[in-house]
Scaffold this active site. Structure first.
Site, PDB file in Angstrom:
ATOM      1  N   GLU A  20     -62.641   0.091  17.895  1.00 44.21           N
ATOM      2  CA  GLU A  20     -64.153   0.344  17.165  1.00 44.21           C
ATOM      3  C   GLU A  20     -64.683   1.519  18.072  1.00 44.21           C
ATOM      4  O   GLU A  20     -64.225   1.505  19.248  1.00 44.21           O
ATOM      5  CB  GLU A  20     -65.020  -0.852  17.174  1.00 44.21           C
ATOM      6  CG  GLU A  20     -64.279  -2.058  16.484  1.00 44.21           C
ATOM      7  CD  GLU A  20     -65.125  -3.256  16.076  1.00 44.21           C
ATOM      8  OE1 GLU A  20     -66.407  -3.345  17.038  1.00 44.21           O
ATOM      9  OE2 GLU A  20     -64.769  -4.139  15.418  1.00 44.21           O
ATOM     10  N   PRO A  21     -65.632   2.236  17.474  1.00 44.03           N
ATOM     11  CA  PRO A  21     -66.337   3.214  18.264  1.00 44.03           C
ATOM     12  C   PRO A  21     -66.610   2.831  19.577  1.00 44.03           C
ATOM     13  O   PRO A  21     -66.639   3.711  20.438  1.00 44.03           O
ATOM     14  CB  PRO A  21     -67.761   3.299  17.382  1.00 44.03           C
ATOM     15  CG  PRO A  21     -67.340   3.056  15.879  1.00 44.03           C
ATOM     16  CD  PRO A  21     -66.623   2.022  16.230  1.00 44.03           C
ATOM     17  N   SER A  79     -60.088  -0.115  24.726  1.00 43.65           N
ATOM     18  CA  SER A  79     -59.205  -0.992  25.650  1.00 43.65           C
ATOM     19  C   SER A  79     -59.480  -2.294  25.823  1.00 43.65           C
ATOM     20  O   SER A  79     -58.531  -3.043  25.836  1.00 43.65           O
ATOM     21  CB  SER A  79     -59.191  -0.144  27.326  1.00 43.65           C
ATOM     22  OG  SER A  79     -58.782   1.071  27.109  1.00 43.65           O
ATOM     23  N   ILE A  82     -42.067  27.401  30.522  1.00 42.93           N
ATOM     24  CA  ILE A  82     -40.687  28.310  30.357  1.00 42.93           C
ATOM     25  C   ILE A  82     -40.764  29.423  29.438  1.00 42.93           C
ATOM     26  O   ILE A  82     -40.339  30.513  29.620  1.00 42.93           O
ATOM     27  CB  ILE A  82     -39.573  27.269  29.826  1.00 42.93           C
ATOM     28  CG1 ILE A  82     -39.110  26.108  31.529  1.00 42.93           C
ATOM     29  CG2 ILE A  82     -38.197  28.006  29.318  1.00 42.93           C
ATOM     30  CD1 ILE A  82     -38.192  25.135  30.741  1.00 42.93           C
ATOM     31  N   GLU A  98     -52.401   2.930  21.025  1.00 40.88           N
ATOM     32  CA  GLU A  98     -51.619   1.957  21.176  1.00 40.88           C
ATOM     33  C   GLU A  98     -51.907   1.556  22.707  1.00 40.88           C
ATOM     34  O   GLU A  98     -50.983   0.866  23.200  1.00 40.88           O
ATOM     35  CB  GLU A  98     -50.371   2.081  20.407  1.00 40.88           C
ATOM     36  CG  GLU A  98     -50.399   2.616  19.275  1.00 40.88           C
ATOM     37  CD  GLU A  98     -49.807   1.515  18.159  1.00 40.88           C
ATOM     38  OE1 GLU A  98     -49.699   1.992  16.931  1.00 40.88           O
ATOM     39  OE2 GLU A  98     -49.255   0.335  18.562  1.00 40.88           O
ATOM     40  N   THR A 138     -54.148   2.660  26.444  1.00 44.43           N
ATOM     41  CA  THR A 138     -53.967   3.989  27.131  1.00 44.43           C
ATOM     42  C   THR A 138     -52.812   3.545  28.370  1.00 44.43           C
ATOM     43  O   THR A 138     -52.399   2.272  28.488  1.00 44.43           O
ATOM     44  CB  THR A 138     -55.339   4.289  28.018  1.00 44.43           C
ATOM     45  OG1 THR A 138     -55.404   2.837  28.753  1.00 44.43           O
ATOM     46  CG2 THR A 138     -56.290   4.390  26.988  1.00 44.43           C
TER      47      THR A 138
HETATM   48  C1  LIG Z   1     -56.301  -4.961  28.041  1.00 43.49           C
HETATM   49  C2  LIG Z   1     -55.813  -6.173  27.412  1.00 43.49           C
HETATM   50  C3  LIG Z   1     -54.299  -6.346  27.900  1.00 43.49           C
HETATM   51  C4  LIG Z   1     -56.588  -7.534  27.823  1.00 43.49           C
HETATM   52  O1  LIG Z   1     -56.129  -8.410  27.055  1.00 43.49           O
HETATM   53  P1  LIG Z   1     -57.055  -9.918  27.286  1.00 43.49           P
HETATM   54  O2  LIG Z   1     -56.895 -10.217  28.543  1.00 43.49           O
HETATM   55  O3  LIG Z   1     -58.279  -9.944  26.388  1.00 43.49           O
HETATM   56  O4  LIG Z   1     -56.226 -10.653  26.184  1.00 43.49           O
HETATM   57  P2  LIG Z   1     -54.878 -11.868  26.626  1.00 43.49           P
HETATM   58  O5  LIG Z   1     -55.682 -13.035  26.886  1.00 43.49           O
HETATM   59  O6  LIG Z   1     -53.897 -11.280  27.425  1.00 43.49           O
HETATM   60  O7  LIG Z   1     -54.260 -12.022  25.157  1.00 43.49           O
HETATM   61  C5  LIG Z   1     -54.976 -12.765  24.016  1.00 43.49           C
HETATM   62  C6  LIG Z   1     -54.221 -13.735  23.431  1.00 43.49           C
HETATM   63  O8  LIG Z   1     -53.017 -12.972  22.751  1.00 43.49           O
HETATM   64  C7  LIG Z   1     -51.675 -13.534  23.387  1.00 43.49           C
HETATM   65  N1  LIG Z   1     -50.917 -12.116  23.486  1.00 43.49           N
HETATM   66  C8  LIG Z   1     -51.171 -11.220  24.034  1.00 43.49           C
HETATM   67  N2  LIG Z   1     -50.187 -10.299  23.806  1.00 43.49           N
HETATM   68  C9  LIG Z   1     -49.311 -10.987  23.259  1.00 43.49           C
HETATM   69  C10 LIG Z   1     -48.036 -10.658  22.833  1.00 43.49           C
HETATM   70  N3  LIG Z   1     -47.287  -9.354  23.118  1.00 43.49           N
HETATM   71  N4  LIG Z   1     -47.360 -11.465  22.091  1.00 43.49           N
HETATM   72  C11 LIG Z   1     -47.883 -12.616  21.645  1.00 43.49           C
HETATM   73  N5  LIG Z   1     -48.922 -12.944  22.165  1.00 43.49           N
HETATM   74  C12 LIG Z   1     -49.834 -12.161  22.862  1.00 43.49           C
HETATM   75  C13 LIG Z   1     -51.897 -13.960  24.538  1.00 43.49           C
HETATM   76  O9  LIG Z   1     -51.118 -14.956  24.904  1.00 43.49           O
HETATM   77  C14 LIG Z   1     -53.552 -14.740  24.475  1.00 43.49           C
HETATM   78  O10 LIG Z   1     -53.250 -15.982  23.464  1.00 43.49           O
HETATM   79  P3  LIG Z   1     -53.560 -17.236  24.106  1.00 43.49           P
HETATM   80  O11 LIG Z   1     -55.205 -17.216  24.286  1.00 43.49           O
HETATM   81  O12 LIG Z   1     -52.731 -17.495  25.227  1.00 43.49           O
HETATM   82  O13 LIG Z   1     -53.429 -18.177  23.016  1.00 43.49           O
HETATM   83  C15 LIG Z   1     -55.652  -5.942  25.871  1.00 43.49           C
HETATM   84  O14 LIG Z   1     -57.327  -5.795  25.683  1.00 43.49           O
HETATM   85  C16 LIG Z   1     -55.190  -4.792  25.257  1.00 43.49           C
HETATM   86  O15 LIG Z   1     -53.998  -4.799  25.140  1.00 43.49           O
HETATM   87  N6  LIG Z   1     -55.859  -3.720  25.233  1.00 43.49           N
HETATM   88  C17 LIG Z   1     -55.422  -2.517  24.688  1.00 43.49           C
HETATM   89  C18 LIG Z   1     -55.778  -2.585  23.053  1.00 43.49           C
HETATM   90  C19 LIG Z   1     -55.018  -1.530  22.459  1.00 43.49           C
HETATM   91  O16 LIG Z   1     -53.835  -1.160  22.591  1.00 43.49           O
HETATM   92  N7  LIG Z   1     -55.647  -0.564  21.383  1.00 43.49           N
HETATM   93  C20 LIG Z   1     -55.003   0.132  20.659  1.00 43.49           C
HETATM   94  C21 LIG Z   1     -55.315  -0.154  19.303  1.00 43.49           C
HETATM   95  S1  LIG Z   1     -54.567   0.929  17.982  1.00 43.49           S
HETATM   96  C22 LIG Z   1     -55.008   2.298  18.266  1.00 43.49           C
HETATM   97  O17 LIG Z   1     -55.052   2.862  19.238  1.00 43.49           O
HETATM   98  C23 LIG Z   1     -55.142   2.982  16.779  1.00 43.49           C
HETATM   99  C24 LIG Z   1     -53.950   3.632  16.629  1.00 43.49           C
HETATM  100  S2  LIG Z   1     -53.164   3.153  15.154  1.00 43.49           S
HETATM  101  O18 LIG Z   1     -53.798   3.454  13.919  1.00 43.49           O
HETATM  102  O19 LIG Z   1     -52.542   2.127  15.469  1.00 43.49           O
END
Ligand SMILES: CC(C)(COP(=O)(O)OP(=O)(O)OC[C@H]1O[C@@H](n2cnc3c(N)ncnc32)[C@H](O)[C@@H]1OP(=O)(O)O)[C@@H](O)C(=O)NCCC(=O)NCCSC(=O)CCS(=O)O
Length: 376
Positions: free
Chosen positions: A125-126, A130, A335, A361, A363
């Site tokens: 979202e805006p 992260s 180069i 996806e 940073t």
């Molecule tokens: C920075 C973060 C890693 C922080 O994450 P959190 O601490 O807020 O979340 P968690 O408590 O770790 O996880 C929540 C929940 O999900 C489960 N989980 C996590 N990873 C996995 C996995 N790989 N497989 C299965 N389950 C998973 C975890 O166990 C928790 O569940 P329970 O509570 O235990 O039941 C995070 O916020 C993060 O990764 N941030 C980056 C976000 C990102 O990448 N954004 C980019 C989005 S896409 C984009 O850029 C647009 C381009 S496009 O059009 O796609």
């Protein structure tokens, strides 16, 4: 790691298509901001839209290693095209495979895997990137519907896509556990493309800001249970990061190959510059870094294919490959000298295209959080 004959065959087929139909047009698409709908259809016909989707759901029935190989090849032809294909596979198809019910698979997964639909993923979202758990878009239950309101940012295929997976808050008091995931056909009233971003690179793919204004969808379009949305999103991003890492290697490879070719043509001090040891050392470093990134990606993909945890390995692959790719593309410009800085040679475009791989996806800093957590 040695590829099997089957994986080599996939690599050969996609490479041939990309080098014939995509690479020669990438510079023009970059200039005209053309969305390559026809060539994407060609990739879909080769099975590139749902690589790891089982054949019973109209996918190619291959695996994540095949997806990594395919996205490297597409990335070597055009970064933007590889982004569209990467997002459609992961997180979109991978989330549907893991969390959609049978009815949702029939309605959405099958056409997405065939290439009759294109998918988008609406998490960012805006003011929330992260910190995925901090999103503000809401979905309020109203009888047999949910009503979505909010804004999503930097959405690949937000305009050209047919269906979006949207994460929204259904229970504010529950925090991260109050987020749910929804399937939203982009023709739904209340789904509006508010703006198309004017990006540094990757001009052939649309990156949109999406406005949800009283966007009403039936309850049957909710993915999984209420409150599972963050888990659904983050699990989808794991494979997505293998995909972005793979396209990074593809772009780095294309820049490296252009630089190698140029170094054998350009003469300085009486010999092709390739003959100078300083140049060979630079090219040797580039080739080594590319291969190291590729092996990290294939390792992460193989773990995923074996059903083993790979959150850390996918993060490592994405971190290393995207950082490596920017450095390699910068070296490729160096180069080329002054010619690297103008659009007559491909490295100027590839450098602009590759820069975002360190951002989307997740940073590089987010990947380090994930790797750090795994070390505890
Ligand atoms: C920075 C973060 C890693 C922080 O994450 P959190 O601490 O807020 O979340 P968690 O408590 O770790 O996880 C929540 C929940 O999900 C489960 N989980 C996590 N990873 C996995 C996995 N790989 N497989 C299965 N389950 C998973 C975890 O166990 C928790 O569940 P329970 O509570 O235990 O039941 C995070 O916020 C993060 O990764 N941030 C980056 C976000 C990102 O990448 N954004 C980019 C989005 S896409 C984009 O850029 C647009 C381009 S496009 O059009 O796609």
């Amino acid at each position: 790691m040695l590829l099997s004959e089957d994986h080599r065959a996939v690599q050969d087929a996609v490479r041939a298509f990309v080098q014939d139909q995509i690479a020669p047009k990438a510079a023009e698409w970059d200039k005209s901001h053309h969305f390559p709908a026809e060539e994407l259809k060609g990739l879909a016909a080769l099975g590139c839209y749902g690589v790891a989707v089982p054949t019973e759901y109209d996918g190619a029935g291959l695996d994540y290693l095949a997806l990594a190989i395919i996205l490297e090849e597409i990335g070597a032809g055009d970064g933007a095209t590889s982004t569209v294909v990467s997002v459609n596979n992961c997180p979109v198809c991978s989330i549907l495979m893991a969390f959609a019910n049978e009815e949702q698979k029939q309605e959405f997964l099958k056409p997405l895997a065939r290439g009759d639909m294109l998918g988008a993923f609406c998490l960012t979202e805006p003011h929330v990137g992260s910190e995925a758990g901090g999103l503000k878009t809401t979905a309020v239950r109203d009888g047999d519907d949910y009503v979505l309101n909010g804004v999503k940012q930097f959405i690949t295929s937000g305009k050209n896509g047919d269906v979006a997976i949207v994460m929204a808050v259904t229970d504010k008091a529950a925090g991260k556990k109050g987020i749910s995931a929804f399937l939203v056909p982009t023709k739904t009233p209340g789904y509006t493309v508010a703006r198309i971003e004017d990006k540094m690179g990757q001009h052939a793919s649309d990156t949109a800001q999406i406005l949800f204004e009283n966007c009403r969808i039936p309850v049957r379009y909710r993915l999984g249970e209420e409150g599972q949305g963050l888990k659904i999103a983050l699990s989808g991003l794991e494979g997505g990061r293998i995909g972005i890492a793979s396209q990074s290697v593809g772009m780095a490879r294309a820049a490296f190959e252009a630089a190698l070719k140029y170094s054998k043509e350009r003469v300085a001090f009486g010999v092709p510059i390739f003959e100078h040891q300083a140049m060979q050392h630079k090219l040797a470093d580039m080739a080594t870094q590319i291969e190291a990134a590729r092996q990290l990606i294939w390792h992460a993909a193989s773990l995923k294919d074996a059903g083993q945890p790979c959150l850390k390995e996918a993060a490592m692959a994405k971190l290393f490959a995207s950082e490596m790719a920017e450095k390699v593309c910068s070296a490729a410009i160096q180069i080329h000298g002054g010619y690297g800085y103008v659009s007559d040679f491909p490295v100027e475009r590839i450098y602009r295209d590759v820069r975002v791989t360190q951002i989307y996806e997740g940073t590089s800093e987010v990947q380090k959080i994930l790797i750090g957590r795994a070390l505890v």
